[in-house]
Write an enzyme that holds these catalytic residues in place. Sequence first.
Site, short mmCIF file in Angstrom:
data_model
loop_
_atom_site.label_atom_id
_atom_site.label_comp_id
_atom_site.label_asym_id
_atom_site.label_seq_id
_atom_site.Cartn_x
_atom_site.Cartn_y
_atom_site.Cartn_z
N PHE A 25 0.83 -1.20 0.00
CA PHE A 25 0.00 0.00 0.00
C PHE A 25 0.87 1.26 0.00
CE2 PHE A 25 -2.32 3.28 2.52
CZ PHE A 25 -3.25 3.59 1.53
N GLN A 26 0.60 2.14 -0.90
CA GLN A 26 1.34 3.40 -1.05
C GLN A 26 2.84 3.21 -1.22
OE1 GLN A 26 -0.08 6.21 1.97
NE2 GLN A 26 -1.62 6.87 0.47
N MET A 42 2.06 32.79 -23.18
CA MET A 42 3.26 32.48 -23.94
C MET A 42 2.97 31.49 -25.07
SD MET A 42 6.33 33.09 -24.48
CE MET A 42 7.42 33.71 -23.21
C1 LIG Z 1 9.78 30.62 -21.04
C2 LIG Z 1 11.27 30.62 -20.85
C3 LIG Z 1 12.06 31.44 -21.62
C4 LIG Z 1 13.44 31.51 -21.42
N1 LIG Z 1 14.17 32.39 -22.15
C5 LIG Z 1 15.47 32.59 -21.83
C6 LIG Z 1 16.25 33.63 -22.45
O1 LIG Z 1 15.76 34.34 -23.31
N2 LIG Z 1 17.52 33.78 -22.07
C7 LIG Z 1 18.09 32.99 -21.09
O2 LIG Z 1 19.24 33.21 -20.74
N3 LIG Z 1 17.41 31.99 -20.53
C8 LIG Z 1 16.11 31.78 -20.85
N4 LIG Z 1 15.42 30.79 -20.21
C9 LIG Z 1 16.11 29.96 -19.22
C10 LIG Z 1 16.90 28.83 -19.86
O3 LIG Z 1 16.01 27.78 -20.18
C11 LIG Z 1 17.99 28.29 -18.91
O4 LIG Z 1 17.42 27.89 -17.71
C12 LIG Z 1 19.05 29.31 -18.59
O5 LIG Z 1 19.51 29.96 -19.75
C13 LIG Z 1 20.24 28.62 -17.92
O6 LIG Z 1 20.99 29.55 -17.23
P1 LIG Z 1 22.54 29.34 -16.95
O7 LIG Z 1 23.27 29.07 -18.18
O8 LIG Z 1 22.94 30.49 -16.12
O9 LIG Z 1 22.63 27.97 -16.19
P2 LIG Z 1 22.16 27.40 -14.80
O10 LIG Z 1 21.11 26.40 -15.06
O11 LIG Z 1 21.92 28.46 -13.80
O12 LIG Z 1 23.45 26.59 -14.43
C14 LIG Z 1 24.47 27.12 -13.67
C15 LIG Z 1 25.82 26.76 -14.28
O13 LIG Z 1 26.81 27.23 -13.38
C16 LIG Z 1 27.63 26.16 -12.95
N5 LIG Z 1 27.99 26.38 -11.55
C17 LIG Z 1 27.30 26.06 -10.44
N6 LIG Z 1 27.97 26.42 -9.34
C18 LIG Z 1 29.11 27.00 -9.76
C19 LIG Z 1 30.22 27.59 -9.09
N7 LIG Z 1 30.29 27.64 -7.75
N8 LIG Z 1 31.23 28.08 -9.84
C20 LIG Z 1 31.18 28.02 -11.20
N9 LIG Z 1 30.17 27.47 -11.88
C21 LIG Z 1 29.14 26.98 -11.17
C22 LIG Z 1 26.83 24.91 -13.17
O14 LIG Z 1 27.67 23.80 -13.34
C23 LIG Z 1 26.03 25.27 -14.44
O15 LIG Z 1 26.78 25.01 -15.59
C24 LIG Z 1 14.04 30.69 -20.43
C25 LIG Z 1 13.25 29.83 -19.69
C26 LIG Z 1 11.88 29.81 -19.86
C27 LIG Z 1 11.07 28.90 -19.01
C1 LIG Z 2 3.56 22.69 -15.82
C2 LIG Z 2 3.62 23.30 -17.16
N1 LIG Z 2 2.69 22.98 -18.09
C3 LIG Z 2 2.73 23.55 -19.31
C4 LIG Z 2 3.72 24.44 -19.63
C5 LIG Z 2 3.77 25.08 -21.03
N2 LIG Z 2 3.59 26.54 -20.90
C6 LIG Z 2 4.63 27.40 -20.94
S1 LIG Z 2 4.18 28.97 -20.71
C7 LIG Z 2 2.55 28.55 -20.61
C8 LIG Z 2 1.48 29.59 -20.39
C9 LIG Z 2 1.46 30.14 -19.02
O1 LIG Z 2 0.31 30.88 -18.85
P1 LIG Z 2 0.21 31.99 -17.74
O2 LIG Z 2 0.64 31.45 -16.43
O3 LIG Z 2 -1.12 32.63 -17.78
O4 LIG Z 2 1.36 32.99 -18.16
P2 LIG Z 2 1.42 34.06 -19.36
O5 LIG Z 2 2.31 33.48 -20.40
O6 LIG Z 2 0.02 34.28 -19.83
O7 LIG Z 2 2.02 35.26 -18.71
C10 LIG Z 2 2.39 27.17 -20.76
C11 LIG Z 2 1.08 26.46 -20.74
C12 LIG Z 2 4.68 24.71 -18.64
N3 LIG Z 2 5.69 25.54 -18.87
N4 LIG Z 2 4.58 24.16 -17.42
#
Ligand SMILES: Cc1cc2nc3c(=O)[nH]c(=O)nc-3n(C[C@H](O)[C@H](O)[C@H](O)COP(=O)(O)OP(=O)(O)OC[C@H]3O[C@@H](n4cnc5c(N)ncnc54)[C@H](O)[C@@H]3O)c2cc1C
Ligand SMILES: Cc1ncc(C[n+]2csc(CCOP(=O)(O)OP(=O)(O)O)c2C)c(N)n1
Lengths: 164, 562
Positions: free
Chosen positions: B115-116, B472
Amino acid sequence: MKHTLSVLVENKSGVLARVSGLFSRRGFNIDSLAVGVTENPEISRMTIVVEGDDRILEQVIKQLNKLIDVIKVSDIKPESSIDRELALIKVEAGPKERSEVMQIADIFRAKIIDVGTKTFVIEITGDVSKINAMTDLLRRFGIKEMVRTGKVSMLRGIKAAREE
Amino acid sequence: MSKKQKMSGAETFVECLNKEHVEVIFGLPGGAVLPVYDELYDSDIRHILVRHEQAAAHAADGYARATGRVGVCMATSGPGATNLVTGLANAYMDSVPMVAFTGQVPTTMIGNDAFQEANITGITLPITKHNYLVKDAKMLPNIMREAFYIASTGRPGPVLVDLPKDVQTEEITFEYPKNIKLRGYKPTSKGHPLQIKRAAKAIMEAERPIIYAGGGVVISGAHAELLALAETLMAPVTTTLLGIGAFPGTHPLSLGMVGMHGTKYANYAMTESDLIIAVGARFDDRVTGRLDGFAPNAKVIHIDIDAAEISKNVAAHIPIVGDAKNILTELIKEIKRKPKSKWNEKIEKWQKEFPLEYDRKSKEIKPQYVVEQIYDMCPDAIITTEVGQNQMWAAQYFKYTKPRTFITSGGLGTMGYGFPAAIGAKVGCPDKTVIDIAGDGSFQMNSQELATAVINDIPVKVAILNNKFLGMVRQWQELFYDKRYSATRLDTSPDFTKLAEAYGALGIEVTKPGEVRDAIKEALASDKPVVIDFKVTPEENVFPMVPAGAAINEVIDYGGKI
Ligand SMILES: Cc1cc2nc3c(=O)[nH]c(=O)nc-3n(C[C@H](O)[C@H](O)[C@H](O)COP(=O)(O)OP(=O)(O)OC[C@H]3O[C@@H](n4cnc5c(N)ncnc54)[C@H](O)[C@@H]3O)c2cc1C
Ligand SMILES: Cc1ncc(C[n+]2csc(CCOP(=O)(O)OP(=O)(O)O)c2C)c(N)n1
Ligand SMILES: [Mg+2]
C-alpha cells in the site's frame, strides 16, 4: 568507433541502474557491459564498450564521473591493454558434422563442454575478434544459442586502472 | 545530548537535522512518515504544512535560492513522494541545493506493491544529484551527513533520502560522523593556474570581449569579483535568465539578458564579440539559438565547476574548471585595466537604438508597465515568477541589482513554481518584501498554497498579470500557427480577489492603468498575503524574440517587426 571504458564503482545496490540509466537517458549506446567485484570487495569494476565519436566519449566519461558512486573512469586503449570475452555456443552437430566442428573448436583452442545427441556446447575465451571469427565459421552448422559475457579489459604491465 | 546514546531512527533523523542547522521543513505527512512527524512535534525545527507536496518542494527550492542554504522538504510514501517529482526535477535543472525526505513502506515489504509503495529512488534517479534508500537505521547518520554535503557542494542539486517506516522506529546507537568518506565525489574548486594565465592573455588580447554570466555566479557568490572584472576590463556583461542579479542591472556595462527574449544589444554584442568570458553559464539552447550562427568569431573562455558542461554545446578554447569566485579572484590578479574602446561605443549605440519597448501611452494596463511600477515602488524586493510571458517581463522590466533577488524556474520552466517559491523565500528572508509576478494560468497550478501563506502568516504578494490566456503559448500560436488559439484561452478563471478572500488573504482587482500604483501601495502596506489581479492587455506579446531555429541576431522586434 568503439571505445572500452573501465569504470570503478562502489559495490552497492542500485549502481548498475545508475550507470545504465545514464547511458540510455543521454542517448549513449552500450555495446556490452560486464561487471564484477574487484580485489577490494567494496568496489566493483564495470567494463563498458560504447559506440561513438570522441565528443560523445568525452561526454560519457564526464557524465559518468559525476555519479557519486563512480570512483574512477579509465578509457582503455587497445594497444596498451589486454581484453577477453567468454562465450558459450550451442551448435548443431549431427554425426556427419561432429568431427569438423571439433576441429574448428580445436583450432580456436575452445573447449567442448557438453555433448548432446545433436548438439555441442563450446566454450571459447579470447578477444572479441577471435570469438567473432569462430562464430562466423560455426554459423553454417546452425548456432542454436549463444551467450557472451561482454568484454573485460585490463591494462598491460605495472599500470592499473584503480583508485589512487 | 551525549555523544553515544540509544535512539530511534526518527530521533536520529531529527538530531541529524539539528546538526545540519536545518531551521525549517516544508512538508505534508502520511502513514509512512508518522514516526518522524511524531519526533518533529517536540522539536524546535519549524515545519510548514503545505497543501500539496509539489509546493513543499518548490518552497524548499525558493528558500534555498533566496538564502543560499539547503532547502528541506518532506512527504509520505507513494503519492506524497511522487508529488515531489516536479519540484525535484525543477531543482535539478537549476542546480538548487535541496534535500527531500520521503517515507517508504517497511523494508520487509519493499518490492511487494505494498500500500502506497512507489519506487521513488528509481523514479528520481535522473532528476536528483544523488539519492538514498536507507535500508538500515545504522546507516542513517552517515547518509544524512552525505545528503547535505552532496546537495550543497560542487554543482549543487537535490538529494532524496527514502526512509522506510521500520528504519524510523529501529533503535541505534547515535553518533554523528565527523568525516565524510566519498571516494567518488571530489568537486574541483580551484581553477588550474596555467589555464587562468592563458585566459588572462586571451582577455588582454581581445578587442571585443563580452562577459556572459549565469546562475553559477549567483551560486558561487562571485558577484563582487564579476563586477571587478567587468570594470577593470570595461567589458560589457550579459546574463542568462538565471544569472540575473549576478551583475547590477543598473550598471552602465550591463546589457541585460541574452537569448530568446534577451535584449537586442546583448544578442548583437554576443554575435559580434571576439571573446566570450562565460562564467557559471551552460550555453542553454534558449541562449545560443541556432548553434552555427552563435558568436561565429568568438573564442570562448568557459569557467564552470562542472567539467561536463565544458564544450557540451559550444566548444571552449580555454576551459577552467572550478568555483567561479576562486577563479575570478585569481584571474583578476592576472589582468590589467583597459580603457573604454570602440567596442564600448558600438554597444552604447545599440543600446540607444534598440531599447526595450512597449506601448507606454496605452489606455489599457500593459503588463510591462505593471512590472516597471513594482520596480519603482520596491526595487529591493525579492521577485519570484511563474512561467511564460509574466516571467519574461519580470526579467526584462525590473532592474535587479543584487544576487538572489530574482527567483525563477529556468531549465524546467515549471508553471506553478513562483507562488510556493515566494513562500519559501519569505520564510528564509522574513525582512524582505517578496512578490510573485504571476500569470493567470500558472497561479492556478498552486493557488491552494494561499492557505499555507495565510495560516503560517507568510505575507507574500502575488501580482497576477491576468491576460486571460496561457499567454506564452498563445503568442507562439499567434506568430507561428495563424492565430489558431487551440486550448490557450482561460475564460473560466475564478475571480482571483474572491479566491484570495476565501482563504483569508487580501484581494485587489485592478482594471485601469491609473489604479496600478495605488494597488501596489495597498499590497505593500498590508501585513497579509495579497493577490492583485491586474487585468492586462490580453494579446500583448513578449519582444524582442528570437524565433526557434534562428540565430540570436535574427530578432523579431516589438510589434512583430523583423
Ligand atoms: C519561457 C522561458 C524562456 C526563457 N528564455 C530565456 C532567455 O531568453 N535567455 C536565457 O538566458 N534563458 C532563458 N530561459 C532559461 C533557460 O532555459 C535556462 O534555464 C538558462 O539559460 C540557464 O541559465 P545558466 O546558463 O545560467 O545555467 P544554470 O542552469 O543556472 O546553471 C548554472 C551553471 O553554473 C555552474 N555552476 C554552479 N555552481 C558553480 C560555481 N560555484 N562556480 C562556477 N560554476 C558553477 C553549473 O555547473 C552550471 O553550468 C528561459 C526559460 C523559460 C522557461
Ligand atoms: C507545468 C507546465 N505545463 C505547461 C507548460 C507550457 N507553458 C509554458 S508557458 C505557458 C502559459 C502560461 O500561462 P500563464 O501562467 O497565464 O502565463 P502568461 O504566459 O500568460 O504570462 C504554458 C502552458 C509549462 N511551462 N509548465
Ligand atoms: Mg496568462
